[in-house]
Design a protein around this motif. Structure first.
Motif, mmCIF file in Angstrom:
data_model
loop_
_atom_site.group_PDB
_atom_site.id
_atom_site.type_symbol
_atom_site.label_atom_id
_atom_site.label_comp_id
_atom_site.label_asym_id
_atom_site.label_seq_id
_atom_site.Cartn_x
_atom_site.Cartn_y
_atom_site.Cartn_z
ATOM 1 N N GLU A 261 0.835 -1.204 0.000
ATOM 2 C CA GLU A 261 0.000 0.000 0.000
ATOM 3 C C GLU A 261 0.865 1.248 0.000
ATOM 4 O O GLU A 261 2.075 1.195 0.206
ATOM 5 N N VAL A 262 0.238 2.394 -0.220
ATOM 6 C CA VAL A 262 0.935 3.681 -0.209
ATOM 7 C C VAL A 262 0.455 4.468 1.008
ATOM 8 O O VAL A 262 -0.750 4.704 1.171
ATOM 9 N N ILE A 263 1.394 4.826 1.879
ATOM 10 C CA ILE A 263 1.082 5.609 3.080
ATOM 11 C C ILE A 263 1.905 6.890 3.014
ATOM 12 O O ILE A 263 3.139 6.836 2.935
ATOM 13 N N ASP A 264 1.233 8.055 3.056
ATOM 14 C CA ASP A 264 1.940 9.353 2.948
ATOM 15 C C ASP A 264 2.892 9.363 1.750
ATOM 16 O O ASP A 264 4.054 9.770 1.853
ATOM 17 N N GLN A 265 2.404 8.888 0.618
ATOM 18 C CA GLN A 265 3.139 8.898 -0.653
ATOM 19 C C GLN A 265 4.359 7.972 -0.659
ATOM 20 O O GLN A 265 5.241 8.099 -1.501
ATOM 21 N N VAL A 266 4.413 7.053 0.310
ATOM 22 C CA VAL A 266 5.512 6.085 0.357
ATOM 23 C C VAL A 266 4.936 4.692 0.166
ATOM 24 O O VAL A 266 4.013 4.287 0.894
ATOM 25 N N THR A 270 3.099 -3.780 4.456
ATOM 26 C CA THR A 270 2.706 -3.900 5.860
ATOM 27 C C THR A 270 2.196 -5.304 6.141
ATOM 28 O O THR A 270 1.570 -5.938 5.283
ATOM 29 N N ILE A 271 2.488 -5.766 7.348
ATOM 30 C CA ILE A 271 1.956 -7.039 7.818
ATOM 31 C C ILE A 271 1.004 -6.730 8.957
ATOM 32 O O ILE A 271 1.382 -6.083 9.938
ATOM 33 N N ARG A 272 -0.244 -7.148 8.798
ATOM 34 C CA ARG A 272 -1.240 -6.916 9.842
ATOM 35 C C ARG A 272 -1.768 -8.250 10.341
ATOM 36 O O ARG A 272 -1.738 -9.247 9.629
#
Length: 397
Positions: A261-266, A270-272
């Protein structure tokens, strides 16, 4: 479902409040020049005190702010102080009040209602003068009995009830708003006296026992320094504001899922899901080796090694550590701790994570940590060295 909260003792301090050092100062009459009794304060002395408070960056607060801090851990200025004045002397209107207005310092006035506007060995302010001060928003009025008996403990029940209840009723009638706080004449009280205060509906009461408010045994025995200990109070004033650190709730029943995914353009992988836990190994290993040893589905390289001890086998960490595999609190080296003040202390409970600014003065044992999270299972200090373009980031960054 989360477990229901247990009913709280109405006069118990919030555990976070005991981490802070918020002084309350007790004054009596403020006189223009010459003292009449030893516990008078001259106007010149009070100005010196106010100047010292201002120079030290200490912030006078309203009594309601102190109550919410002690009761619920509500935040206060970094260095907070409560100014209190007892006994309804006319000098508190003529001398103290103009100086409080000049400095814009709030204060609490404890009033014995039978003395309002009545001269005794000293003059006292009137109800009209009280209403003027009340309307200013600077002065908070509170109860101090009707007739100021020196020891409430020796009064018969009927007289004690009048002193405690009638004072509150009269103040509320004259000022037109609730009166929630009380101060014991000469500090004298016992369980019976405190029971009467609770029945009357007071939320908090002040003694003459010296000490910081957060170290009081309960809200009906809040400590106060007298004015001769102002220096000690100013030097010691320090507020730890942690109660607003949010808990991140973890659904440990969720299956593990890898997300691109993209978080704050990064772009982030992620592992949830699953249950998170920390391991403090006896020596340094590759993450893949640790994951295999502990049958973990995923792992991340964790905290930071203490520089003086770094070698291939060292496992001595910077800051305090408690890991799931040992369940033992290990304090950090004091010289390491003091340089990582304010970095995130990661606290993990059974189903939540919380980040609080690390305070090396108070977070050095498990008991103090459990005040922040009673069910803490794992902890470590994170983000010690965050670097961008070769420069260490500031705490704000």
């Amino acid at each position: 479902a989360r477990e229901p909260q247990l009913e709280r003792d109405p006069f118990a301090l919030d555990p976070l409040a005991s981490l802070s050092y918020v002084p309350s100062i007790m004054y009596h009459d403020v006189v223009a020049s010459r003292k009449e009794v030893w516990f008078d304060t001259t106007l010149a002395e009070l100005r010196q005190h106010f100047e010292a408070i201002k120079q030290a960056g200490v912030t006078p607060i309203h009594i309601d702010q102190l109550y919410k801090h002690l009761r619920d851990g509500d935040p206060l200025p970094e260095k907070a102080i409560l100014l209190t004045f007892d006994d309804a002397y006319l000098g508190l209107y003529e001398n103290a009040y103009p100086l409080l207005k000049e400095y814009n310092f709030p204060a609490a006035y404890f009033v014995q209602t039978g003395f309002v506007g009545v001269p005794t060995s000293k003059d006292h302010f009137t109800w009209d003068q009280m209403r003027e001060m009340d309307a200013s928003g600077l002065i908070d009025f509170a109860a101090h009995t009707v007739n100021h008996p020196p020891d409430l403990r020796v009064l018969e029940d009927a007289r004690l009830r009048r002193e405690v209840f009638d004072c509150k009723t009269k103040l509320e009638e004259e000022l037109g708003h609730p009166i929630d706080y009380f101060a014991y004449p000469e500090g004298n009280r016992d369980e019976r006296v405190m029971q009467y205060l609770a029945e009357a509906g007071y939320l908090m009461s002040f003694t003459m026992d010296p000490g910081f408010t957060g170290q009081s045994p309960n809200l009906l025995e809040v400590r106060r320094f007298n004015q001769f200990r102002i220096t000690e109070a100013i030097i010691g004033a320090k507020t730890i504001n942690l109660s607003r650190s949010p808990d991140y709730l973890l659904d440990v029943t969720q299956p593990l899922a890898l997300t691109d995914e993209v978080i704050d353009q990064v772009r982030t992988l992620t592992i949830r899901g699953g249950r998170a836990a920390t391991v403090h190994a006896e020596r340094r290993y590759e993450v893949s080796t640790l994951a295999q040893r502990y049958q973990a589905d995923a792992g991340i390289n964790g905290s930071f090694f203490s520089i003086p001890w770094i070698n291939s086998a060292s496992n001595i960490m910077v800051g305090p550590v408690m890991a799931a595999n040992h369940k033992t609190f290990i304090p950090g080296r004091p010289e390491d701790d003091k340089v990582v003040r304010g970095r995130p202390l990661v606290l993990m409970g059974k189903d939540r994570v919380r980040f609080v600014p690390f305070d090396p003065d108070t977070m050095t044992n498990l008991a103090s940590i459990q005040k922040l999270m009673p069910d803490v299972t794992d902890l470590f200090v994170a983000g010690l060295w965050l670097v961008k373009d070769g420069q260490a980031l500031s705490q704000a960054e």
